[in-house]
Scaffold this motif. Structure first.
Motif, PDB file in Angstrom:
ATOM      1  N   ILE A  23       0.838  -1.207   0.000  1.00  8.42           N
ATOM      2  CA  ILE A  23       0.000   0.000   0.000  1.00  8.42           C
ATOM      3  C   ILE A  23       0.869   1.251   0.000  1.00  8.42           C
ATOM      4  O   ILE A  23       0.594   2.233  -0.712  1.00  8.42           O
ATOM      5  CB  ILE A  23      -0.939  -0.023   1.211  1.00  8.42           C
ATOM      6  CG1 ILE A  23      -1.975  -1.163   1.067  1.00  8.42           C
ATOM      7  CG2 ILE A  23      -1.650   1.307   1.379  1.00  8.42           C
ATOM      8  CD1 ILE A  23      -2.852  -1.350   2.272  1.00  8.42           C
ATOM      9  N   ASP A  46       2.311   1.715  -3.461  1.00  7.84           N
ATOM     10  CA  ASP A  46       1.291   2.217  -4.383  1.00  7.84           C
ATOM     11  C   ASP A  46       1.045   3.709  -4.166  1.00  7.84           C
ATOM     12  O   ASP A  46       0.902   4.484  -5.131  1.00  7.84           O
ATOM     13  CB  ASP A  46      -0.014   1.447  -4.195  1.00  7.84           C
ATOM     14  CG  ASP A  46       0.112   0.003  -4.651  1.00  7.84           C
ATOM     15  OD1 ASP A  46       1.083  -0.290  -5.379  1.00  7.84           O
ATOM     16  OD2 ASP A  46      -0.747  -0.823  -4.279  1.00  7.84           O
ATOM     17  N   ARG A  47       1.023   4.087  -2.912  1.00 13.74           N
ATOM     18  CA  ARG A  47       0.786   5.496  -2.634  1.00 13.74           C
ATOM     19  C   ARG A  47       1.940   6.356  -3.154  1.00 13.74           C
ATOM     20  O   ARG A  47       1.731   7.418  -3.749  1.00 13.74           O
ATOM     21  CB  ARG A  47       0.613   5.699  -1.131  1.00 13.74           C
ATOM     22  CG  ARG A  47       0.342   7.153  -0.769  1.00 13.74           C
ATOM     23  CD  ARG A  47       0.204   7.321   0.711  1.00 13.74           C
ATOM     24  NE  ARG A  47      -0.035   8.698   1.050  1.00 13.74           N
ATOM     25  CZ  ARG A  47      -0.079   9.197   2.279  1.00 13.74           C
ATOM     26  NH1 ARG A  47       0.102   8.372   3.284  1.00 13.74           N
ATOM     27  NH2 ARG A  47      -0.309  10.469   2.494  1.00 13.74           N
ATOM     28  N   GLU A  48       3.174   5.907  -2.933  1.00 20.97           N
ATOM     29  CA  GLU A  48       4.325   6.668  -3.412  1.00 20.97           C
ATOM     30  C   GLU A  48       4.330   6.756  -4.932  1.00 20.97           C
ATOM     31  O   GLU A  48       4.616   7.808  -5.518  1.00 20.97           O
ATOM     32  CB  GLU A  48       5.607   6.021  -2.904  1.00 20.97           C
ATOM     33  CG  GLU A  48       5.796   6.142  -1.396  1.00 20.97           C
ATOM     34  CD  GLU A  48       7.028   5.404  -0.925  1.00 20.97           C
ATOM     35  OE1 GLU A  48       7.710   4.795  -1.787  1.00 20.97           O
ATOM     36  OE2 GLU A  48       7.317   5.425   0.292  1.00 20.97           O
ATOM     37  N   ARG A 107       1.754   6.603  -6.958  1.00 20.03           N
ATOM     38  CA  ARG A 107       0.695   7.510  -7.406  1.00 20.03           C
ATOM     39  C   ARG A 107       1.063   8.969  -7.121  1.00 20.03           C
ATOM     40  O   ARG A 107       0.780   9.869  -7.917  1.00 20.03           O
ATOM     41  CB  ARG A 107      -0.630   7.161  -6.725  1.00 20.03           C
ATOM     42  CG  ARG A 107      -1.193   5.816  -7.158  1.00 20.03           C
ATOM     43  CD  ARG A 107      -2.500   5.521  -6.430  1.00 20.03           C
ATOM     44  NE  ARG A 107      -3.016   4.201  -6.780  1.00 20.03           N
ATOM     45  CZ  ARG A 107      -3.746   3.938  -7.853  1.00 20.03           C
ATOM     46  NH1 ARG A 107      -4.037   4.905  -8.700  1.00 20.03           N
ATOM     47  NH2 ARG A 107      -4.173   2.700  -8.097  1.00 20.03           N
ATOM     48  N   ALA A 108       1.695   9.185  -5.969  1.00 20.28           N
ATOM     49  CA  ALA A 108       2.094  10.548  -5.640  1.00 20.28           C
ATOM     50  C   ALA A 108       3.128  11.068  -6.635  1.00 20.28           C
ATOM     51  O   ALA A 108       3.069  12.218  -7.072  1.00 20.28           O
ATOM     52  CB  ALA A 108       2.629  10.593  -4.219  1.00 20.28           C
ATOM     53  N   SER A 148       0.143  13.770   3.261  1.00 26.33           N
ATOM     54  CA  SER A 148      -0.573  12.669   3.898  1.00 26.33           C
ATOM     55  C   SER A 148      -0.809  12.910   5.364  1.00 26.33           C
ATOM     56  O   SER A 148      -1.235  12.018   6.071  1.00 26.33           O
ATOM     57  CB  SER A 148       0.220  11.366   3.724  1.00 26.33           C
ATOM     58  OG  SER A 148       1.471  11.498   4.349  1.00 26.33           O
ATOM     59  N   GLU A 202      -3.802  16.053  -7.647  1.00 29.06           N
ATOM     60  CA  GLU A 202      -3.704  14.635  -7.227  1.00 29.06           C
ATOM     61  C   GLU A 202      -4.970  13.896  -7.635  1.00 29.06           C
ATOM     62  O   GLU A 202      -6.064  14.462  -7.618  1.00 29.06           O
ATOM     63  CB  GLU A 202      -3.528  14.524  -5.704  1.00 29.06           C
ATOM     64  CG  GLU A 202      -2.099  14.697  -5.248  1.00 29.06           C
ATOM     65  CD  GLU A 202      -1.922  14.296  -3.790  1.00 29.06           C
ATOM     66  OE1 GLU A 202      -1.560  13.120  -3.559  1.00 29.06           O
ATOM     67  OE2 GLU A 202      -2.152  15.137  -2.915  1.00 29.06           O
ATOM     68  N   ALA A 255      -5.356   8.868  -4.578  1.00 30.06           N
ATOM     69  CA  ALA A 255      -4.502   9.252  -3.459  1.00 30.06           C
ATOM     70  C   ALA A 255      -5.312   9.353  -2.182  1.00 30.06           C
ATOM     71  O   ALA A 255      -4.838   9.009  -1.087  1.00 30.06           O
ATOM     72  CB  ALA A 255      -3.812  10.574  -3.768  1.00 30.06           C
ATOM     73  N   VAL A 294      -5.898   5.757  -0.967  1.00 34.52           N
ATOM     74  CA  VAL A 294      -4.705   5.201  -0.323  1.00 34.52           C
ATOM     75  C   VAL A 294      -4.538   5.788   1.065  1.00 34.52           C
ATOM     76  O   VAL A 294      -4.167   5.093   2.020  1.00 34.52           O
ATOM     77  CB  VAL A 294      -3.465   5.460  -1.199  1.00 34.52           C
ATOM     78  CG1 VAL A 294      -2.199   5.058  -0.453  1.00 34.52           C
ATOM     79  CG2 VAL A 294      -3.575   4.704  -2.512  1.00 34.52           C
ATOM     80  N   TYR A 295      -4.810   7.090   1.205  1.00 30.93           N
ATOM     81  CA  TYR A 295      -4.697   7.739   2.517  1.00 30.93           C
ATOM     82  C   TYR A 295      -5.669   7.101   3.517  1.00 30.93           C
ATOM     83  O   TYR A 295      -5.332   6.864   4.678  1.00 30.93           O
ATOM     84  CB  TYR A 295      -4.995   9.237   2.371  1.00 30.93           C
ATOM     85  CG  TYR A 295      -5.081   9.952   3.688  1.00 30.93           C
ATOM     86  CD1 TYR A 295      -3.927  10.292   4.379  1.00 30.93           C
ATOM     87  CD2 TYR A 295      -6.316  10.284   4.241  1.00 30.93           C
ATOM     88  CE1 TYR A 295      -4.009  10.953   5.599  1.00 30.93           C
ATOM     89  CE2 TYR A 295      -6.408  10.933   5.461  1.00 30.93           C
ATOM     90  CZ  TYR A 295      -5.247  11.275   6.143  1.00 30.93           C
ATOM     91  OH  TYR A 295      -5.319  11.920   7.332  1.00 30.93           O
TER      92      TYR A 295
END
Length: 305
Positions: free
Chosen positions: A181, A184-186, A188-189, A197, A248, A252, A255-256
């Motif tokens: 996770i 994936d967040r990194e 997408r960011a 975040s 964004e 995002a 994911v948060y």
């Protein structure tokens, strides 16, 4: 006549004739005590009461045909046959003289006492053997119990090790999900410009311009916001607030929520706007927040799929 005397003594003491004859024969006619010992030792034999068959030429109480008769034996040189014959007759008469009733009773009493002592010795020996067998049985039982306890302890150790390994595997699997996770967040960011975040802190820049009294003249130009403030209402009623970049994607925000919300891991959910009501699809997850009309602030609701 000693053999016949032993047999008669056994019969007078109440022993069966068949058993008495066997005892006298197997002990070689070595006396009443040996015959009684043999009877007590072989009392439980399965063939003790089978008919006794004496060996050929050996009849209890009979005379041995191979032995020469006293009349055929030569006399010593110079001896008086008449005198010797008289002495022999007297001697034979003494040996063949029957026992009196009192002597018989005394002999029977002595033999009964001897048999009682022998029986007591045999009972003591049997009790000692029984004690030894009981001790051996208890020792074997204790050894068997120790073996069972050792097997149970080994089984418990195996179960504890198995549970520990399963717990470690579950922990590692959860950590892998968290790492995925985060990656994936990194990604997408990085792909969509990055975003904050941290939990939301109210800042003046996130709010709209302060209201001003209406004034004459042309309306002010629409402000171009670079950030947006998103408040998320969770399934349990709690709320999360964070500030994201206007460019964004909505993914995002999801994911948060996965990283900071209390939703169970692996549970799938969707996002919607309460007013005007709109349910966001997977295609909407790739669109920027500004394009979805969530700038400068919005409220999203988490719903189960």
């Amino acid at each position: 006549m000693a053999e016949q005397t032993t047999l008669d003594s056994l019969l007078e003491m109440g022993f069966d004739r068949n058993r008495a004859e066997k005892a006298v024969s197997h002990t070689g006619n070595q006396g009443i005590e040996r015959a009684m010992d043999w009877l007590m030792e072989h009392e439980g034999d399965p063939d003790i009461d089978e008919p006794y068959v004496p060996p050929v030429g050996n009849v209890l109480g009979g005379s041995d045909p191979q032995l020469p008769s006293p009349a055929a034996q030569p006399t010593a040189e110079g001896a008086d046959p008449a005198t010797d014959g008289g002495d022999q007759m007297i001697h034979d008469g003494d040996t063949k003289q029957p026992m009196t009733e009192e002597e018989k009773r005394e002999q029977i009493k002595r033999l009964e006492e001897l048999m009682r002592v022998k029986q007591e010795e045999r009972r003591e020996r049997e009790r000692a053997e029984e004690v030894d067998r009981e001790k051996q049985r208890r020792r074997q039982g204790q050894e068997l119990l120790q073996v069972k306890q050792k097997l149970q302890e080994d089984e418990m150790k195996k179960m504890v090790d198995l549970r520990r390994r399963e717990k470690n595997d579950d922990k590692m699997a959860k950590q892998r999900v968290r790492d995925k996770i985060a990656r994936d967040r990194e990604e997408r960011a990085l792909k969509f410009g990055g975003g904050s975040s941290s939990r939301a802190v109210t800042s003046p820049s996130a709010e709209g311009p302060p209201s001003s009294p209406p004034s004459q003249g042309p309306p002010p130009a629409k402000k171009d916001y670079n950030e947006c403030r998103i408040q998320v209402r969770m399934l349990d009623g709690s709320a999360l607030t964070s500030v994201f970049k206007a460019q964004e994607p909505l993914a995002a925000v999801r994911v948060y929520i996965q990283m900071n919300g209390d939703a169970p891991e692996g549970q799938d959910f969707t996002l919607l706007s309460p007013y005007p009501r709109r349910v966001y699809t997977e295609l909407d997850m790739e669109k920027p927040l500004q394009e979805l009309g969530l700038v400068p602030s919005a409220v999203l609701v988490v719903a189960k799929k």
